[in-house]
Design a protein around this motif. Structure first.
Motif, PDB file in Angstrom:
ATOM      1  N   PRO A  15       8.587   2.234  -3.278  1.00 13.00           N
ATOM      2  CA  PRO A  15       8.356   0.823  -3.602  1.00 13.00           C
ATOM      3  C   PRO A  15       7.338   0.679  -4.729  1.00 13.00           C
ATOM      4  O   PRO A  15       6.452   1.520  -4.898  1.00 13.00           O
ATOM      5  CB  PRO A  15       7.811   0.242  -2.300  1.00 13.00           C
ATOM      6  N   LEU A  16       7.462  -0.388  -5.491  1.00 13.89           N
ATOM      7  CA  LEU A  16       6.540  -0.663  -6.580  1.00 13.89           C
ATOM      8  C   LEU A  16       5.157  -1.015  -6.040  1.00 13.89           C
ATOM      9  O   LEU A  16       4.147  -0.631  -6.599  1.00 13.89           O
ATOM     10  CB  LEU A  16       7.092  -1.807  -7.431  1.00 13.89           C
ATOM     11  N   PHE A  17       5.115  -1.755  -4.954  1.00 16.64           N
ATOM     12  CA  PHE A  17       3.856  -2.160  -4.329  1.00 16.64           C
ATOM     13  C   PHE A  17       3.822  -1.634  -2.900  1.00 16.64           C
ATOM     14  O   PHE A  17       4.848  -1.537  -2.247  1.00 16.64           O
ATOM     15  CB  PHE A  17       3.731  -3.686  -4.291  1.00 16.64           C
ATOM     16  N   PRO A  18       2.621  -1.326  -2.377  1.00 14.18           N
ATOM     17  CA  PRO A  18       2.523  -0.880  -0.983  1.00 14.18           C
ATOM     18  C   PRO A  18       2.845  -2.022  -0.030  1.00 14.18           C
ATOM     19  O   PRO A  18       2.734  -3.192  -0.386  1.00 14.18           O
ATOM     20  CB  PRO A  18       1.070  -0.437  -0.846  1.00 14.18           C
ATOM     21  N   GLU A  19       3.273  -1.665   1.177  1.00 11.64           N
ATOM     22  CA  GLU A  19       3.573  -2.672   2.199  1.00 11.64           C
ATOM     23  C   GLU A  19       2.327  -2.985   3.011  1.00 11.64           C
ATOM     24  O   GLU A  19       1.524  -2.103   3.296  1.00 11.64           O
ATOM     25  CB  GLU A  19       4.647  -2.162   3.156  1.00 11.64           C
ATOM     26  N   CYS A  20       2.212  -4.231   3.401  1.00 10.33           N
ATOM     27  CA  CYS A  20       1.123  -4.642   4.288  1.00 10.33           C
ATOM     28  C   CYS A  20       1.351  -3.989   5.653  1.00 10.33           C
ATOM     29  O   CYS A  20       2.446  -4.081   6.209  1.00 10.33           O
ATOM     30  CB  CYS A  20       1.105  -6.172   4.427  1.00 10.33           C
ATOM     31  N   PRO A  21       0.340  -3.318   6.207  1.00 12.42           N
ATOM     32  CA  PRO A  21       0.504  -2.667   7.504  1.00 12.42           C
ATOM     33  C   PRO A  21       0.674  -3.657   8.661  1.00 12.42           C
ATOM     34  O   PRO A  21       1.140  -3.295   9.722  1.00 12.42           O
ATOM     35  CB  PRO A  21      -0.773  -1.845   7.669  1.00 12.42           C
ATOM     36  N   ARG A  22       0.320  -4.901   8.461  1.00 18.18           N
ATOM     37  CA  ARG A  22       0.432  -5.910   9.525  1.00 18.18           C
ATOM     38  C   ARG A  22       1.766  -6.632   9.504  1.00 18.18           C
ATOM     39  O   ARG A  22       2.391  -6.817  10.530  1.00 18.18           O
ATOM     40  CB  ARG A  22      -0.704  -6.913   9.434  1.00 18.18           C
ATOM     41  N   CYS A  23       2.203  -7.118   8.315  1.00 18.88           N
ATOM     42  CA  CYS A  23       3.416  -7.948   8.276  1.00 18.88           C
ATOM     43  C   CYS A  23       4.572  -7.334   7.491  1.00 18.88           C
ATOM     44  O   CYS A  23       5.683  -7.833   7.554  1.00 18.88           O
ATOM     45  CB  CYS A  23       3.086  -9.337   7.719  1.00 18.88           C
ATOM     46  N   GLY A  24       4.322  -6.259   6.727  1.00 17.84           N
ATOM     47  CA  GLY A  24       5.389  -5.596   5.985  1.00 17.84           C
ATOM     48  C   GLY A  24       5.678  -6.184   4.617  1.00 17.84           C
ATOM     49  O   GLY A  24       6.510  -5.662   3.886  1.00 17.84           O
ATOM     50  N   SER A  25       4.989  -7.249   4.223  1.00 13.89           N
ATOM     51  CA  SER A  25       5.173  -7.840   2.896  1.00 13.89           C
ATOM     52  C   SER A  25       4.590  -6.916   1.829  1.00 13.89           C
ATOM     53  O   SER A  25       3.703  -6.111   2.108  1.00 13.89           O
ATOM     54  CB  SER A  25       4.457  -9.187   2.801  1.00 13.89           C
ATOM     55  N   ALA A  26       5.062  -7.068   0.606  1.00 12.21           N
ATOM     56  CA  ALA A  26       4.505  -6.298  -0.501  1.00 12.21           C
ATOM     57  C   ALA A  26       3.098  -6.799  -0.805  1.00 12.21           C
ATOM     58  O   ALA A  26       2.850  -7.992  -0.845  1.00 12.21           O
ATOM     59  CB  ALA A  26       5.381  -6.441  -1.733  1.00 12.21           C
ATOM     60  N   ILE A  27       2.167  -5.862  -0.995  1.00 12.55           N
ATOM     61  CA  ILE A  27       0.800  -6.206  -1.358  1.00 12.55           C
ATOM     62  C   ILE A  27       0.692  -6.117  -2.868  1.00 12.55           C
ATOM     63  O   ILE A  27       0.870  -5.062  -3.459  1.00 12.55           O
ATOM     64  CB  ILE A  27      -0.222  -5.253  -0.707  1.00 12.55           C
ATOM     65  N   VAL A  28       0.391  -7.248  -3.497  1.00  8.89           N
ATOM     66  CA  VAL A  28       0.269  -7.304  -4.945  1.00  8.89           C
ATOM     67  C   VAL A  28      -1.184  -7.096  -5.365  1.00  8.89           C
ATOM     68  O   VAL A  28      -1.462  -6.498  -6.388  1.00  8.89           O
ATOM     69  CB  VAL A  28       0.791  -8.661  -5.471  1.00  8.89           C
ATOM     70  N   ALA A  29      -2.117  -7.582  -4.566  1.00  6.31           N
ATOM     71  CA  ALA A  29      -3.543  -7.439  -4.847  1.00  6.31           C
ATOM     72  C   ALA A  29      -4.308  -7.445  -3.530  1.00  6.31           C
ATOM     73  O   ALA A  29      -3.795  -7.881  -2.509  1.00  6.31           O
ATOM     74  CB  ALA A  29      -4.022  -8.587  -5.731  1.00  6.31           C
ATOM     75  N   THR A  30      -5.530  -6.939  -3.588  1.00  3.54           N
ATOM     76  CA  THR A  30      -6.395  -6.980  -2.410  1.00  3.54           C
ATOM     77  C   THR A  30      -7.782  -7.439  -2.808  1.00  3.54           C
ATOM     78  O   THR A  30      -8.219  -7.240  -3.934  1.00  3.54           O
ATOM     79  CB  THR A  30      -6.524  -5.607  -1.731  1.00  3.54           C
ATOM     80  N   THR A  31      -8.450  -8.046  -1.868  1.00  5.63           N
ATOM     81  CA  THR A  31      -9.852  -8.402  -2.033  1.00  5.63           C
ATOM     82  C   THR A  31     -10.609  -7.594  -0.996  1.00  5.63           C
ATOM     83  O   THR A  31     -10.365  -7.736   0.201  1.00  5.63           O
ATOM     84  CB  THR A  31     -10.068  -9.912  -1.781  1.00  5.63           C
ATOM     85  N   VAL A  32     -11.510  -6.723  -1.459  1.00  5.12           N
ATOM     86  CA  VAL A  32     -12.281  -5.879  -0.553  1.00  5.12           C
ATOM     87  C   VAL A  32     -13.667  -6.473  -0.428  1.00  5.12           C
ATOM     88  O   VAL A  32     -14.380  -6.646  -1.412  1.00  5.12           O
ATOM     89  CB  VAL A  32     -12.345  -4.425  -1.070  1.00  5.12           C
ATOM     90  N   VAL A  33     -14.029  -6.825   0.808  1.00  2.00           N
ATOM     91  CA  VAL A  33     -15.313  -7.448   1.085  1.00  2.00           C
ATOM     92  C   VAL A  33     -16.352  -6.398   1.467  1.00  2.00           C
ATOM     93  O   VAL A  33     -17.533  -6.554   1.191  1.00  2.00           O
ATOM     94  CB  VAL A  33     -15.167  -8.499   2.209  1.00  2.00           C
ATOM     95  N   GLY A  34     -15.912  -5.338   2.082  1.00  2.00           N
ATOM     96  CA  GLY A  34     -16.810  -4.282   2.508  1.00  2.00           C
ATOM     97  C   GLY A  34     -16.009  -3.032   2.806  1.00  2.00           C
ATOM     98  O   GLY A  34     -14.792  -3.008   2.628  1.00  2.00           O
ATOM     99  N   PRO A  35     -16.654  -1.988   3.281  1.00  2.00           N
ATOM    100  CA  PRO A  35     -15.945  -0.732   3.528  1.00  2.00           C
ATOM    101  C   PRO A  35     -14.917  -0.812   4.657  1.00  2.00           C
ATOM    102  O   PRO A  35     -14.022   0.009   4.732  1.00  2.00           O
ATOM    103  CB  PRO A  35     -17.060   0.255   3.869  1.00  2.00           C
TER     104      PRO A  35
END
Length: 55
Positions: A15-35
């Motif tokens: 896949p071009l984008f990784p899948e969300c481990p919770r819902c299976g949707s393609a993850i286009v971007a992430t916001t990381v708040v902490g470790p």
């Protein structure tokens, strides 16, 4: 079977984008708040940043 056929098969398999481990949707971007806390976009699911790494 030509070179283009091989490339098209590889594109379908990875896949071009990784899948969300919770819902299976393609993850286009992430916001990381902490470790240990992040948010996947556009689905909005909370995810642990370590699960977003490609192997």
């Amino acid at each position: 079977m030509g070179v283009n056929d091989d490339l098209e098969d590889a594109e379908r398999e990875s896949p071009l984008f990784p899948e969300c481990p919770r819902c299976g949707s393609a993850i286009v971007a992430t916001t990381v708040v902490g470790p240990t806390e992040g948010t996947a976009s556009p689905c909005g699911c909370r995810v642990i940043p370590a699960v977003l790494e490609f192997e």
